[in-house]
Design a protein around this motif. Structure first.
Motif, PDB file in Angstrom:
ATOM      1  N   TYR A 101      -5.910   6.799   4.847  1.00 26.27           N
ATOM      2  CA  TYR A 101      -5.859   8.257   4.765  1.00 26.27           C
ATOM      3  C   TYR A 101      -5.376   8.862   6.076  1.00 26.27           C
ATOM      4  O   TYR A 101      -5.690   8.363   7.157  1.00 26.27           O
ATOM      5  N   GLU A 102      -4.643   9.953   5.948  1.00 25.90           N
ATOM      6  CA  GLU A 102      -4.197  10.683   7.136  1.00 25.90           C
ATOM      7  C   GLU A 102      -5.362  11.501   7.699  1.00 25.90           C
ATOM      8  O   GLU A 102      -6.328  11.822   6.995  1.00 25.90           O
ATOM      9  N   LYS A 145     -11.515  11.040   2.321  1.00 25.73           N
ATOM     10  CA  LYS A 145     -11.328   9.915   1.420  1.00 25.73           C
ATOM     11  C   LYS A 145     -12.293   9.943   0.249  1.00 25.73           C
ATOM     12  O   LYS A 145     -12.002   9.399  -0.831  1.00 25.73           O
ATOM     13  N   ASP A 146     -13.464  10.561   0.425  1.00 27.04           N
ATOM     14  CA  ASP A 146     -14.423  10.619  -0.676  1.00 27.04           C
ATOM     15  C   ASP A 146     -14.062  11.705  -1.687  1.00 27.04           C
ATOM     16  O   ASP A 146     -14.581  11.706  -2.800  1.00 27.04           O
ATOM     17  N   LYS A 147     -13.203  12.600  -1.274  1.00 23.40           N
ATOM     18  CA  LYS A 147     -12.783  13.661  -2.189  1.00 23.40           C
ATOM     19  C   LYS A 147     -11.505  13.254  -2.937  1.00 23.40           C
ATOM     20  O   LYS A 147     -11.332  13.575  -4.092  1.00 23.40           O
ATOM     21  N   PHE A 148     -10.651  12.560  -2.257  1.00 26.15           N
ATOM     22  CA  PHE A 148      -9.385  12.129  -2.857  1.00 26.15           C
ATOM     23  C   PHE A 148      -9.413  10.599  -2.970  1.00 26.15           C
ATOM     24  O   PHE A 148      -9.038   9.884  -2.045  1.00 26.15           O
ATOM     25  N   THR A 191     -11.825  14.686  -6.735  1.00 27.69           N
ATOM     26  CA  THR A 191     -13.201  14.823  -7.214  1.00 27.69           C
ATOM     27  C   THR A 191     -13.752  16.216  -6.892  1.00 27.69           C
ATOM     28  O   THR A 191     -13.428  16.802  -5.856  1.00 27.69           O
ATOM     29  N   SER A 192     -14.541  16.746  -7.813  1.00 25.06           N
ATOM     30  CA  SER A 192     -15.155  18.064  -7.636  1.00 25.06           C
ATOM     31  C   SER A 192     -14.129  19.063  -7.092  1.00 25.06           C
ATOM     32  O   SER A 192     -14.297  19.620  -5.994  1.00 25.06           O
ATOM     33  N   MET A 247       3.050  17.248   2.862  1.00 22.10           N
ATOM     34  CA  MET A 247       2.144  16.676   3.845  1.00 22.10           C
ATOM     35  C   MET A 247       1.606  15.368   3.290  1.00 22.10           C
ATOM     36  O   MET A 247       1.044  15.336   2.191  1.00 22.10           O
ATOM     37  N   LEU A 248       1.778  14.298   4.043  1.00 18.09           N
ATOM     38  CA  LEU A 248       1.282  13.002   3.603  1.00 18.09           C
ATOM     39  C   LEU A 248      -0.242  13.025   3.616  1.00 18.09           C
ATOM     40  O   LEU A 248      -0.863  13.389   4.606  1.00 18.09           O
ATOM     41  N   MET A 249      -0.824  12.630   2.487  1.00 16.36           N
ATOM     42  CA  MET A 249      -2.277  12.569   2.390  1.00 16.36           C
ATOM     43  C   MET A 249      -2.772  11.158   2.677  1.00 16.36           C
ATOM     44  O   MET A 249      -3.741  10.971   3.417  1.00 16.36           O
ATOM     45  N   ALA A 250      -2.131  10.184   2.037  1.00 20.93           N
ATOM     46  CA  ALA A 250      -2.637   8.818   2.161  1.00 20.93           C
ATOM     47  C   ALA A 250      -1.578   7.822   1.724  1.00 20.93           C
ATOM     48  O   ALA A 250      -0.637   8.169   1.010  1.00 20.93           O
TER      49      ALA A 250
END
Lengths: 117, 116
Positions: A58-59, A64-67, A82-83, A45-48
């Motif tokens: 981003y898809e 976006k704040d997590k990846f 992140t986290s 699955m494409l993320m970004a």
């Protein structure tokens, strides 16, 4: 063919920590790189889309704040989870476009297997 | 409906058999199609690109049917080493001027096992 490397190849971390994954094009320059995620028995699955010198695209459904994605040079893109939580455990694969005889061929890195405890 | 759909299989065939996989896509704007091979816990490796009606490379033949919006992969004289998951992918993305943006949408993959 063109070579794409990823580091690390696998990582195990505790919940709440951040993990950085590097994707490098070794013998060509890549203005665009892609980050995918693959859960067991599922497809990629494409993320970004990572763009050199500009913000990543981003898809839908990808935070976006997590990846966090940084494409600082023509040969390096980084993905920071992140986290991280157990549900982020997955196989993360990057790819880069190289203009070969197939002009649109994408080359994949070997992937990073992330396990969050 | 998924953008790219494949029969997940598994397909179990004996050595020497001919096996065919189909893949359907929903976005009629897709211009480029690809078949990838993925071994367990590894990254996908490009097997064939399909830009026009078809492509052949040794034992492998890929065909594109735009009217029915499907691509197929035919493997002749199957080898044990052909055992893998086969992913089809479509590139529907276009920048202004027609250049591909490069985003790929993958099907869920078809598992092939070739046995002695």
């Amino acid at each position: 063919g063109a070579v794409v490397s990823q580091h690390p190849s696998w990582v195990i971390c505790k919940s709440g920590t951040s993990v950085k994954i590097e994707c490098r094009s070794l013998d060509f320059q890549a203005t665009t790189m892609f980050w995918y995620r693959q859960f067991p028995k599922q497809s990629l699955m494409l993320m970004a889309t990572s763009n050199e010198g500009s913000k990543a695209t981003y898809e839908q459904g990808v935070e976006k704040d997590k990846f966090l994605i940084n494409h600082a040079s023509l040969t390096l893109s980084t993905l920071t989870v992140t986290s991280a939580h157990p549900e982020d455990s997955s196989f993360y694969i990057c790819s880069a476009r190289a203009f070969t005889r197939d002009y649109n061929e994408q080359f994949f890195g070997p992937g990073t297997r992330l396990t969050v405890l | 409906r998924k953008e790219v759909e494949q029969d997940p299989g598994p397909f179990n065939v004996p050595e020497g058999a001919t096996v065919a996989f189909n893949c359907t896509y929903s976005n009629s704007a897709s211009q480029s199609f690809f078949w990838y091979r993925q071994d367990c816990r590894k990254e996908p490796k490009l097997l064939m690109s399909v830009y026009s009606s078809g492509n052949e490379d040794g034992r492998f033949t890929a065909q594109l049917n735009r009217a029915s919006q499907y691509i197929s992969l035919l493997i002749r004289d199957s080898k044990l080493s052909d055992s893998a998951t086969y992913l089809c992918a479509a590139d529907p993305s276009r920048l202004a001027g027609g250049t591909s943006y490069g985003k790929l949408t993958f099907g869920q993959g078809t598992i092939l096992t070739v046995h002695p």
